[in-house]
Design a protein around this motif. Structure first.
Motif, PDB file in Angstrom:
ATOM      1  N   UNK A  58      -6.130  -4.356  -5.820  1.00  0.00           N
ATOM      2  CA  UNK A  58      -7.158  -3.769  -5.086  1.00  0.00           C
ATOM      3  C   UNK A  58      -6.873  -2.089  -4.730  1.00  0.00           C
ATOM      4  N   UNK A  59      -7.491  -1.380  -5.328  1.00  0.00           N
ATOM      5  CA  UNK A  59      -7.003   0.006  -4.849  1.00  0.00           C
ATOM      6  C   UNK A  59      -7.831   0.452  -3.366  1.00  0.00           C
ATOM      7  N   UNK A  60      -7.041   1.189  -2.613  1.00  0.00           N
ATOM      8  CA  UNK A  60      -7.335   1.481  -1.221  1.00  0.00           C
ATOM      9  C   UNK A  60      -7.481   2.843  -1.084  1.00  0.00           C
ATOM     10  N   UNK A  61      -8.324   3.457  -0.013  1.00  0.00           N
ATOM     11  CA  UNK A  61      -8.570   4.864  -0.037  1.00  0.00           C
ATOM     12  C   UNK A  61      -6.994   5.627   0.273  1.00  0.00           C
ATOM     13  N   UNK A  62      -6.830   6.726   0.035  1.00  0.00           N
ATOM     14  CA  UNK A  62      -5.266   7.405   0.295  1.00  0.00           C
ATOM     15  C   UNK A  62      -5.332   7.706   1.622  1.00  0.00           C
ATOM     16  N   UNK A  63      -4.527   7.828   2.361  1.00  0.00           N
ATOM     17  CA  UNK A  63      -3.995   8.076   3.556  1.00  0.00           C
ATOM     18  C   UNK A  63      -4.492   7.243   4.867  1.00  0.00           C
ATOM     19  N   UNK A  82       0.749  -1.273  -0.084  1.00  0.00           N
ATOM     20  CA  UNK A  82      -0.059   0.071   0.055  1.00  0.00           C
ATOM     21  C   UNK A  82       0.828   1.335  -0.126  1.00  0.00           C
ATOM     22  N   UNK A  83       1.888   1.439   0.720  1.00  0.00           N
ATOM     23  CA  UNK A  83       2.901   2.405   0.866  1.00  0.00           C
ATOM     24  C   UNK A  83       3.441   2.610  -0.509  1.00  0.00           C
ATOM     25  N   UNK A  84       3.720   1.654  -1.248  1.00  0.00           N
ATOM     26  CA  UNK A  84       4.313   1.661  -2.628  1.00  0.00           C
ATOM     27  C   UNK A  84       3.279   2.139  -3.744  1.00  0.00           C
ATOM     28  N   UNK A  85       2.363   1.474  -3.726  1.00  0.00           N
ATOM     29  CA  UNK A  85       1.278   1.625  -4.875  1.00  0.00           C
ATOM     30  C   UNK A  85      -0.134   2.209  -4.314  1.00  0.00           C
TER      31      UNK A  85
END
Length: 297
Positions: A137-142, A128-131
């Protein structure tokens, strides 16, 4: 209290050894059944460490059997009703594996490890930190480390060879491996199993951050839960009262050993380093605490 006798490797002479895995020794019984012995070996970063965790195999067996029974409303499992004494009639041989051996149905294992994540930690946090995504599976930012995800996600991996690392793959890749219908069945069963178990565990002060399931098929194509279920080896268990977002919480599983190994100058290839006695003992105590919380009403 006397520490339980550790079993690093079983040696049953009355049955034919089929295979030794990272933790389990598997013996043939007949065409329809196998004996699975859960040893006290510990695998970290896909390397078997030279020191056992005393009593760990019994804990894993008891916890798995508890979940197999509790979750059989969701999916059937590989346990048979054949007693151990029928398979190992010699008392001395049976004593070696009592409490850590189960008789199971022979099923065809599926080529994926079904991983469900409810929280952002481990390799998922790194991805998640990289992509900004895990397994496509796209996750919310932040989001922060250890934060609960908006919804539990299914992030399968391929089953690696014995001495190799598993590889995270997309759901589409599992469709290519197994076909659409079976891939969806595995995904849906995995998420339901995780949600039911996570809700139960939370009532007992344990957060199940993520977990791994394995499945197999019988000759009629019926899907079964196999291997182990929701143990401290196949899951990340956190004490709910010590959980906070932004840090890697303490755990009831082998994450304690992983964290210790991360402090060493070790390249995560075999042979693994020896564990100090206090690390092994602390890990054993955490496994046992999780067992008590989950299985005793």
């Amino acid at each position: 209290m006397t520490a339980p006798q550790a079993l690093y490797e079983s040696s049953l002479t009355s049955l034919k050894l089929r295979a030794r895995g990272k933790v389990r020794d598997i013996y043939d019984i007949d065409d329809q059944h196998m004996l699975i012995v859960t040893t006290d070996r510990l695998s970290a970063f896909d390397v078997i460490l030279p020191d056992p965790i005393p009593g760990k195999g019994r804990v894993l067996t008891n916890v798995s059997n508890f979940w197999f029974n509790k979750l059989q409303n969701v999916i059937p499992n590989h346990l048979s009703d054949i007693p151990l004494a029928q398979v190992l009639p010699d008392p001395a041989e049976r004593a070696q594996v009592e409490g850590r051996a189960i008789v199971v149905k022979v099923l065809k294992p599926l080529p994926v490890e079904a991983i469900v994540r409810g929280y952002l930690i481990g390799s998922g946090w790194k991805d998640y930190q990289k992509t900004g995504a895990i397994c496509g599976i796209n996750l919310p930012a932040g989001l922060q480390q250890a934060q609960q995800l908006p919804e539990a996600i299914y992030t399968p991996s391929t089953k690696a060879a014995f001495d190799q690392h598993d590889e995270n793959v997309s759901f589409a890749a599992t469709v290519e491996l197994m076909g659409q219908e079976l891939a969806e069945k595995v995904r849906d069963a995995s998420i339901r199993l995780y949600k039911e178990a996570a809700a139960y565990a939370k009532e007992r002060g344990i957060i199940i951050a993520d977990t791994k399931f394995e499945f197999g098929l019988d000759e009629a194509g019926v899907l079964y839960l196999i291997d182990e279920a929701l143990t401290p080896d196949s899951s990340r268990f956190w004490p709910a009262d010590q959980y906070q977002v932004g840090i890697s919480p303490p755990s009831f599983d082998k994450q304690y050993v992983r964290d210790y190994l991360e402090t060493l100058d070790w390249d995560k290839t075999a042979p693994g380093p020896k564990l100090p006695a206090e690390v092994a003992e602390y890990c054993a105590a955490k496994y046992h605490e999780a067992e008590i919380r989950l299985t005793q009403s």
